[in-house]
Write a protein that holds these residues in place. Sequence first.
Motif: not given
Length: 219
Positions: A9-25
């Motif tokens: 779950a923490a890895v999934a969160t880190a991936l989501r945060d990275a996507r959001t931080a880079r403005g990617l859809t």
Amino acid sequence: MATPGRFNAAVATALRDARTARGLTIDDLVRTSGMVRATVLRYLNNQREIPISALYTLAGALGVEAHAIVAAAEAACVMDTEGENRTPPPPIEVARRVRLLVTAQARGRGSSDGYAEVSTALADRGVVMTRETWAGLLAGKEMDAPSTVLQNLAEVLGVDPVYLRGSRADSRVEAIDAQLEFARAAHDAGIDAIAARAISDVTAQTLRAVTAELDAART
């Protein structure tokens, strides 16, 4: 030590945060990674265990090192003997949560960053929030503000204070974050009536999945 499920779950969160931080859809990530869209959504919403190969593929598509994702997940999973992390979130994470709160609740209607509404509400409680302090908070700068400021800020913004002071490993933080992301996506999509329904009984995973679909539909 974190359980495998909690670490995933923490890895999934880190991936989501990275996507959001880079403005990617989501579609950007699907295209760059070459993975099936449904699979990407399941990984990012913690609906499926993320194998090492998928982690490297997704991290590469996001332009980050896989070990950075793992390190972020490990930091989120540092727990005390009762199973909850007592380490407060870093300033940049507090900033993200405050910005999400302001956006999800459309608190920036009177001012672009929500300062007018928030500072007025805090003043009613006898708490002074200068524009400089507010800007620093939103920018993720280190602050010497007492915890009572975050306590009052959370109450003014209508959330449990644990959201601004607790670890991402805390299930309460994850639940509130998922609800706010859903409210933000529903607002952006112009379907606020759905967001107005009671969603407290909906799991964070389900809300994350619906939020991702709403975001994807707007891109």
